[in-house]
Design an enzyme around this catalytic site. Structure first.
Site, PDB file in Angstrom:
ATOM      1  N   HIS B 267       0.781  -1.316   0.193  1.00 47.27           N
ATOM      2  CA  HIS B 267      -0.026  -0.072   0.046  1.00 47.27           C
ATOM      3  C   HIS B 267       0.518   1.095   0.133  1.00 47.27           C
ATOM      4  CE1 HIS B 267      -2.414   2.911   1.905  1.00 47.27           C
ATOM      5  NE2 HIS B 267      -3.607   2.269   1.486  1.00 47.27           N
ATOM      6  N   GLU B 319      -4.371  -0.586  -3.841  1.00 47.77           N
ATOM      7  CA  GLU B 319      -4.321   0.465  -3.736  1.00 47.77           C
ATOM      8  C   GLU B 319      -2.244   0.964  -3.162  1.00 47.77           C
ATOM      9  OE1 GLU B 319      -7.881   3.048  -1.075  1.00 47.77           O
ATOM     10  OE2 GLU B 319      -6.253   2.032   0.120  1.00 47.77           O
ATOM     11  N   CYS B 337      -3.079  11.021  -1.683  1.00 49.65           N
ATOM     12  CA  CYS B 337      -2.824  10.743  -0.449  1.00 49.65           C
ATOM     13  C   CYS B 337      -0.826   9.870  -0.365  1.00 49.65           C
ATOM     14  CB  CYS B 337      -2.940   9.018   0.489  1.00 49.65           C
ATOM     15  SG  CYS B 337      -4.494  10.624   1.669  1.00 49.65           S
ATOM     16  N   CYS B 403      -9.635  10.464   3.188  1.00 49.49           N
ATOM     17  CA  CYS B 403      -8.204  10.537   3.750  1.00 49.49           C
ATOM     18  C   CYS B 403      -7.705  11.398   2.547  1.00 49.49           C
ATOM     19  CB  CYS B 403      -7.516   9.389   3.625  1.00 49.49           C
ATOM     20  SG  CYS B 403      -8.000   8.282   1.558  1.00 49.49           S
ATOM     21  N   CYS B 404      -7.641  11.598   0.921  1.00 52.56           N
ATOM     22  CA  CYS B 404      -6.590  12.064   0.349  1.00 52.56           C
ATOM     23  C   CYS B 404      -7.393  13.911   0.862  1.00 52.56           C
ATOM     24  CB  CYS B 404      -7.373  12.088  -1.239  1.00 52.56           C
ATOM     25  SG  CYS B 404      -6.701   9.759  -1.236  1.00 52.56           S
TER      26      CYS B 404
END
Lengths: 639, 639
Positions: B267, B319, B337, B403-404
């Protein structure tokens, strides 16, 4: 026009080298080795009820699903392939093996006729609770095809009897009558098998149930798969639709009634089996709406969704279709089964309308997307058939989900059935490659022998030998890929421009000794993809006759084949190579090659250095038979 | 060489137009709108314990996982971003919003210090049972970063106190001592947050726990995640490893001890956060093995795994990373991210060794892979940042997994911190773009003002104004992408060839009014990818200065941009466009364009017709701000 029907494969002798070799390989190596694998993977053990089933070999997915639920179908398909082999030559050992399996199935069958060894062995209380995912009817379909094939060649109907009892069980449970469930399988297959049974027995109940399944698909609100899910999981299950990996109805072509479907969607093999059955029913029921739907779906896939190899379904995620022109090469799924099933569908369409556009695709899929699934040695396979490789993919000797293995063996074992069709007043040649058969036309026995080294050469002779002189049509398919075809009868030219829908009809009084010559020039050509296929912009595919070519690293040493570029003006030369695969035609051209040796960074401002190289292309179906290496079908074109 | 440390962002005023605009947008639009979204999506409600938690918004996956387990982290990251905003200008409304959240967290905290609102609200008896998947420490890390940021700007330590109590709870539970579990989080993050806390408080226990986490990762047999799984699921759980979608240790970089890792795997965001903490610790502990591992991993990603935009992680499936040179364009995941986190890592590496190669990547990620994640209007986002689009992807105003969104807002709100570093005897300029700050060097206050319209123009003036004349180093980064840079001090040329590792050191006695001129020519260039990147063979990326360009359909009307080809010999012209996005530089060139209008089949033997067209390229970070349309970074080159 009178209706054409295929000559059954046992009546067609494959004399040409190409198919003779593939058939022999399948008979002597593929079919026996597949039985070994079925045993080795405990698939045969799983039928031996009431013995406890062998331990789970492939763990269940989170939603409870395991690929083992369709093991019965693999056995059914093997028996089908093996029975086709028996039609070529009987074999006591193979027959004993089939009988042993029939013993097991017969013993396993429940008193009420139910016969699914997964459920009987593992979850006897859960039968018929998950048509969406668990393939009970799909399995029944493949078992039925096996039973029909075995009966046809041996006359032994024990397994067919078992299957008919099972079908009666199914017919009682499902339907639109009172107390019946309006279910159908998430994976289509049984529909086309039932129509085969109807053709065999003439019993209308089989046709009726196939019709019910086709009509019911996508026709209910709420959707059957939701009704079923709620029964299984309670109302709460609804919110958790994503537990079902493929939580949409398109995946199983059950989003709208089939006659309203105009876009090819979902799981590719399911779609092809469905369309095959739809085309069968369109003919049998003389149903114009069903025929129209088939034609619309055909156009959709041909215009927007088919790989140049006749591979179908770009995505591994749903094993199926995505959006128009989405045809990635390296990640192409293009499952072998899907191309095999496209052949089935194309054959049905071809016999609805004798139109060469269907035969063109049948041939394309046969020589490329389907045949690429079977190794030269007959014991290794591709499940996915990518059009580009970085050298990683290799053929495997078995698969978690071995559906493709037996699909390709049953295809090759019965390939003769795709060559010739007859009507009461004519014979039509669809494929070429060297066959001999005897047919009855207009009351006359006619010997037919097509002699050629097709697909390597387009020089074809057809000997037409009626017992006594008789007038009838000889229809020759003039392939859509060909240009400048020439035809003569006993040396006298026939005007090829009179061909209609891809078939040239020669009507005359035929007499023993008549010879039709068909000359199909086979210059190597470049194919360009519609610019909508973003992946192929600036690239060309190479083709000669029906064969799509590829570049393999072993023929183009010096680095990965992706470094090669083919100048627009470079001449492609066909070269007969006796040293390769017992004789093939390769293509050669002067090309450019990027130098990979002077790179030590990921990106740089200096263009790659470029030299010259000779490019060698091999028929795609033969790739990955000589160790690992890179491969590309769509070659960058320097222009 | 003396150690350089970044000047804190609140002390760096962004005067240049480029960053001033981005910062204002983030302060006035992004941060307020993000709070609204946190409320709208019931994320804020989920903190209001002991109220019953809001109904599940995103259903659990089959393995029980839901994205809601990391909602705490989103709130923590928003507070971090909002606190950075407060450092630019205090705002009573934002502060009240943060205080309200701190109220909730304080009330939610369990008597033993535990504070994870997912578990407290939904599964209070399952705390700490699944570090592998459920992000408890990851959440704590982001909350801690928020608490530190809020404390730094406001001096209010209520939330920091809460978090320190939570950390004491964690420290008691996990570690190598008797009765402790040797756990660490599946998603790294807390490690770097703890080091920040150590920097703030000087308390060694925080550094020690970060060190424990780093040392323990991948260091146990059996693996901690297996021990934990067995406790959770019983021994039978082992067989069902595939319930865990990412059933391998590489996914969380826990396959081998971190000092032995030499390939970037798994990841992408997890990897980048881990390496950031490793680089921090390498510096803090003066640990050469850790530093060496960081350097090896850096080289691996730079040489084989980074998109030209500094995007990382090609695959949506994990991811994250796949194999070397696997950099597909249309399906690139390249999570925002990951590029943001790459900036963090690059900054740590840069301060381990003042080497311009780290600053080059920091800058590349900043202007391309990270900034592309935020729309022009500041309220739309990309999670994935593909390098090619068929027109389908659009920016979204929120995401299942947001999150981003806050990663890009916290980056922009603190971007000033990446421009300048100081040592006791010098100042180093890493980025350019118009900043002003005041630093203390060699005991002297020095005013610094860098004036430029970078990245649009490389004409840079730096005013160095010490309170009194003082001798020290001024280090100028000479970007790796530049060629022919010129430097002068008060008009007197300095020999740029003396630059070492990307930095030109000017040591002299500086006096008020001194001006350093740096001229970085910015001709548009073509970048070629290593031929190992099969997807980019025959293609070029366009770049000018630090900006990667792309073709968007809106600037290249007439069809999808994939139809365009750039001849090798075509000149790329930079053109200032005042009408676009408040002033940008586009690139223009004479190009070739495939005609899409004369296609009605999927494949044909005639090459596409080709005409001429003017190609217009826009900086990549600005793509998808003007409606939907196709886009391409790697343009086919006609050659």
């Amino acid at each position: 026009m009178s209706r054409y029907a295929p000559v059954n494969f046992p009546d067609v002798k494959l004399e040409g080298k190409f198919w003779h070799e593939r058939l022999e390989t399948v008979l002597t190596r593929t079919i026996p080795s597949q039985h070994k694998k079925l045993a080795e993977y405990t698939i045969l053990d799983s039928l031996k009820l009431p013995n406890p089933p062998p331990p789970l070999r492939f763990p269940r997915h989170a939603n409870g699903f395991t690929v083992q639920v369709f093991w019965d179908s693999d056995v059914g398909k093997w028996i089908e392939a093996a029975s086709y082999a028996l039609a070529h030559r009987r074999d006591a050992d193979i027959e004993a093996k089939i009988e042993a399996i029939v013993d097991d199935f017969e013993k396993a069958q429940a008193p009420d006729g139910y016969l699914n060894c997964w459920y009987l062995g593992h979850e006897p209380d859960k039968r018929w609770t998950n048509l969406r995912d668990n393939h009970e009817m799909y399995n029944a379909g493949h078992m039925l095809e096996g039973a029909i094939a075995y009966f046809r060649v041996t006359g032994r109907r024990r397994w067919l009897d078992v299957m008919e009892r099972y079908l009666d069980h199914i017919y009682a449970r499902f339907g639109t009558g009172p107390g019946q469930k309006r279910g159908y399988d998430g994976h289509e297959e049984i529909e086309l098998a039932l129509i085969k049974l109807y053709y065999l027995t003439g019993e209308k109940k089989h046709l009726d149930f196939a019709t019910y399944l086709i009509n019911e698909r996508g026709n209910q609100h709420p959707h059957y798969f939701d009704i079923e899910r709620e029964e299984r999981e309670g109302k709460e299950g609804k919110a958790l639709n994503q537990r079902y990996v493929f939580g949409n109805y398109e995946y199983s072509q059950s989003h709208v009634p089939v006659r309203e479907q105009d876009k090819v969607v979902g799981h590719a093999v399911r779609a092809m089996y469905l369309y095959t059955a739809m085309a069968d029913l369109a003919a049998e029921l003389n149903d114009p709406a069903l025929k129209k739907a088939c034609e619309t779906l055909w156009d959709d896939v041909m215009e927007t969704k088919m790989y140049v190899t006749a591979g179908l379904g770009p995505s591994a995620q749903n094993e199926g279709f995505t959006h128009d022109f989405d045809l990635p090469n390296q990640t192409a799924y293009a499952e072998t089964c899907a191309s095999v099933a496209l052949i089935f569908w194309a054959q049905r369409m071809l016999h609805l309308d004798l139109d060469g556009k269907y035969a063109d695709i049948l041939e394309l899929a046969m020589f490329n997307g389907a045949l690429s699934g079977l190794s030269r040695d007959g014991e290794h396979y591709f499940y996915a058939n990518p059009l580009e490789s970085d050298g990683t993919p290799t053929r495997w000797d078995w698969h978690t989900c071995p559906c493709c293995t037996m699909n390709v063996s049953r295809l090759v074992a019965s390939v003769g059935g795709y060559f010739v069709s007859t009507a009461k007043d004519g014979v039509a040649f669809h494929l070429y490659g060297g066959i001999a058969t005897e047919v009855k036309i207009a009351g006359t026995k006619v010997g037919l022998r097509e002699v050629s080294t097709y697909p390597w050469n387009g020089d074809i002779k057809i000997h037409v030998d009626p017992e006594s002189p008789a007038q009838f049509d000889v229809k020759l398919r003039i392939p859509g890929w060909s240009s400048g075809a020439k035809v003569s009868v006993n040396g006298e030219a026939v005007d090829v421009s009179k061909a209609i829908s891809g078939y040239l009809t020669i009507n005359r009084t035929w007499a023993k000794g008549d010879v039709v010559s068909l000359d199909l020039p086979m210059p190597p050509v470049r194919l360009y993809a519609n610019p909508g296929v973003l992946m192929d912009v600036g690239r060309v595919a190479l083709k000669r006759g029906p064969l799509v070519y590829c570049l393999e690293e072993v023929d183009n040493p010096g680095g990965r084949v992706q470094r090669l570029k083919l100048p627009r003006e470079a001449t492609l030369k066909a070269e007969t190579r006796a040293d390769l695969f017992d004789g093939v035609v390769t293509l050669k051209a002067d090309a450019l090659a990027i130098d990979e040796s002077d790179w030590n960074t990921l990106y740089r401002t200096t263009p790659p250095s470029q030299g010259t190289a000779t490019l060698t292309a091999l028929p795609y179906y033969l790739w990955a038979n000589r160790g690992q290496g890179s491969m590309v079908v769509w070659v960058p074109e320097a222009n």
